[in-house]
Design a protein around this motif. Structure first.
Motif, PDB file in Angstrom:
ATOM      1  N   UNK A 223       0.820  -1.207   0.000  1.00  0.00           N
ATOM      2  CA  UNK A 223       0.000   0.000   0.000  1.00  0.00           C
ATOM      3  C   UNK A 223       0.851   1.253   0.000  1.00  0.00           C
ATOM      4  N   UNK A 224       0.456   2.195  -0.835  1.00  0.00           N
ATOM      5  CA  UNK A 224       1.006   3.550  -0.843  1.00  0.00           C
ATOM      6  C   UNK A 224      -0.042   4.476  -0.272  1.00  0.00           C
TER       7      UNK A 224
ATOM      8  N   UNK B 153       1.927  -0.890   4.604  1.00  0.00           N
ATOM      9  CA  UNK B 153       2.046   0.465   4.057  1.00  0.00           C
ATOM     10  C   UNK B 153       3.533   0.701   3.807  1.00  0.00           C
ATOM     11  N   UNK B 154       3.952   0.479   2.580  1.00  0.00           N
ATOM     12  CA  UNK B 154       5.373   0.495   2.269  1.00  0.00           C
ATOM     13  C   UNK B 154       5.896   1.902   2.026  1.00  0.00           C
ATOM     14  N   UNK B 155       5.000   2.817   1.732  1.00  0.00           N
ATOM     15  CA  UNK B 155       5.402   4.206   1.540  1.00  0.00           C
ATOM     16  C   UNK B 155       4.234   5.106   1.920  1.00  0.00           C
ATOM     17  N   UNK B 156       4.522   6.193   2.621  1.00  0.00           N
ATOM     18  CA  UNK B 156       3.506   7.159   3.031  1.00  0.00           C
ATOM     19  C   UNK B 156       4.047   8.557   2.793  1.00  0.00           C
ATOM     20  N   UNK B 157       3.312   9.357   2.019  1.00  0.00           N
ATOM     21  CA  UNK B 157       3.831  10.633   1.529  1.00  0.00           C
ATOM     22  C   UNK B 157       2.757  11.711   1.614  1.00  0.00           C
ATOM     23  N   UNK B 158       3.145  12.887   2.063  1.00  0.00           N
ATOM     24  CA  UNK B 158       2.293  14.070   1.915  1.00  0.00           C
ATOM     25  C   UNK B 158       2.572  14.697   0.557  1.00  0.00           C
TER      26      UNK B 158
ATOM     27  N   UNK C 160       6.954  -0.893  -9.231  1.00  0.00           N
ATOM     28  CA  UNK C 160       7.674  -1.758  -8.302  1.00  0.00           C
ATOM     29  C   UNK C 160       6.775  -2.570  -7.420  1.00  0.00           C
ATOM     30  N   UNK C 161       5.442  -2.376  -7.560  1.00  0.00           N
ATOM     31  CA  UNK C 161       4.455  -3.054  -6.725  1.00  0.00           C
ATOM     32  C   UNK C 161       4.793  -2.901  -5.232  1.00  0.00           C
ATOM     33  N   UNK C 162       5.250  -1.669  -4.923  1.00  0.00           N
ATOM     34  CA  UNK C 162       5.491  -1.334  -3.525  1.00  0.00           C
ATOM     35  C   UNK C 162       6.815  -1.794  -2.975  1.00  0.00           C
ATOM     36  N   UNK C 163       7.627  -2.459  -3.785  1.00  0.00           N
ATOM     37  CA  UNK C 163       8.881  -3.018  -3.235  1.00  0.00           C
ATOM     38  C   UNK C 163      10.088  -2.215  -3.696  1.00  0.00           C
TER      39      UNK C 163
END
Length: 351
Positions: free
Chosen positions: A294-295, A317-322, A348-351
């Motif tokens: 999940x992004x 949640x592999x990446x979390x961004x504002x 990258x399908x989150x990887x």
């Protein structure tokens, strides 16, 4: 990285991602093609119906077409085009598939895009059994798996569409390769529906029984409501402690949303998304925790408050961004950043 969103209504908007990023071109400015999997007529091609918003956009219509399919008594509308792995877009309130219009051409360079109108909303026709997001996810599944025939795809959901998106990855995890959750705290184990409704006046207002329809009861009222609301939750708007009054949407964009939400059944359906939040809290708390990569994307300043509501229900949640310089309308306020994050993540399908 530079990317600009022109506010002029020329036939072309060009968005350019700089060094180290993807170069994308977004075009604006003919009547859409039509396809109806259920064999029924598509409606007007005159620009007064579903094709109204893009009828003069020759390049958009060269890639994308409108389509319909019947799912459990609801005639669902979606817009599709592009090439590559399937990517599904779910909108929130008060928007439709058209909320993705700005970024769809860039995504379609890498994906076959499916931008849906949720059941009962936009140009979808008929009322689902309920507007809780668990039920809506099952209608979406009926469209994507049973009617379109998608075995797997990347899923992106914004706002209340994120409630549907989470329920989809929880109920049908084998079908979703990656998930992008955009600016929506999830009612559930860490956030009650009652507390959620305190975040903004509109959440409490929209949740009331009958009152919203009595006060917003004609197209003029719909226009006034939406026009006033959009800047409030934009970057610098009242929801973020600012005084902004300028809408992040053009008149043409607002016209498209007014066109659909002026239909009494669609207006009611939009309010039902909020009236069902207590059901969503219950369903999310009981849902199977999803391990789909999940992004998480949020408005500037919203990540710290949003992420804790998701972590009990989304384990990866592999990446979390504002999104920089963006309020709630991420795809409109900073489309470059949203496109870059989505394409990098799905590649990258989150990887």
């Amino acid at each position: 990285m530079t990317l600009t969103r022109s506010r002029s209504r020329s036939h072309r908007r060009r968005l350019v991602l700089g060094a180290g990023a993807l170069a994308v071109s977004l075009t604006v400015g003919s009547t859409a093609g039509w396809h109806t999997p259920d064999g029924r007529g598509s409606g007007s091609r005159s620009g007064t119906g579903v094709a109204a918003a893009t009828k003069h956009d020759t390049e958009f219509n060269a890639t994308f077409r409108h389509a319909f399919a019947e799912v459990r008594g609801v005639r669902m509308h979606y817009v599709t085009g592009g090439h590559g792995p399937a990517l599904v877009l779910l909108h929130g309130w008060p928007q439709t598939w058209y909320g993705w219009r700005e970024i769809m051409p860039a995504l379609a360079d890498h994906h076959t895009v499916y931008a849906l109108d949720l059941p009962g909303l936009g140009d979808s026709k008929g009322s689902p059994a309920s507007f809780d997001k668990k039920t809506l996810a099952r209608y979406v599944h009926g469209l994507l798996r049973d009617r379109i025939g998608l075995d797997s795809f990347d899923l992106i959901a914004h706002d209340l569409g994120g409630g549907v998106g989470f329920q989809y990855v929880s109920q049908f995890p084998e079908q979703v390769d990656s998930y992008v959750h955009m600016d929506y705290p999830l009612p559930g184990r860490k956030l009650s529906a009652a507390r959620y409704r305190t975040f903004s006046w509109h959440m409490a207002f929209n949740s009331q029984r009958a009152i919203p329809e009595k006060l917003v009861d004609n197209p003029s009222d719909v226009r006034e409501y939406l026009t006033a609301f959009y800047p409030q939750v934009a970057y610098g708007g009242a929801a973020f402690g600012g005084t902004r009054t300028r809408s992040p949407f053009t008149a043409a964009e607002i016209n498209e949303y007014v066109r659909t939400y002026s239909r009494p059944d669609v207006l009611r359906a939009g309010f039902e998304l909020y009236r069902s939040l207590d059901d969503d809290e219950r369903d999310n708390a009981a849902a199977v925790r999803a391990d789909t990569p999940t992004l998480l994307l949020t408005a500037t300043g919203s990540l710290a408050a949003t992420r804790p509501t998701l972590t009990p229900m989304l384990s990866d949640i592999t990446r979390a961004v504002e999104i920089p310089a963006s309020g709630h309308w991420l795809a409109e306020e900073n489309p470059a950043a949203v496109v870059r994050e989505i394409l990098s993540f799905t590649a990258g399908k989150g990887r």
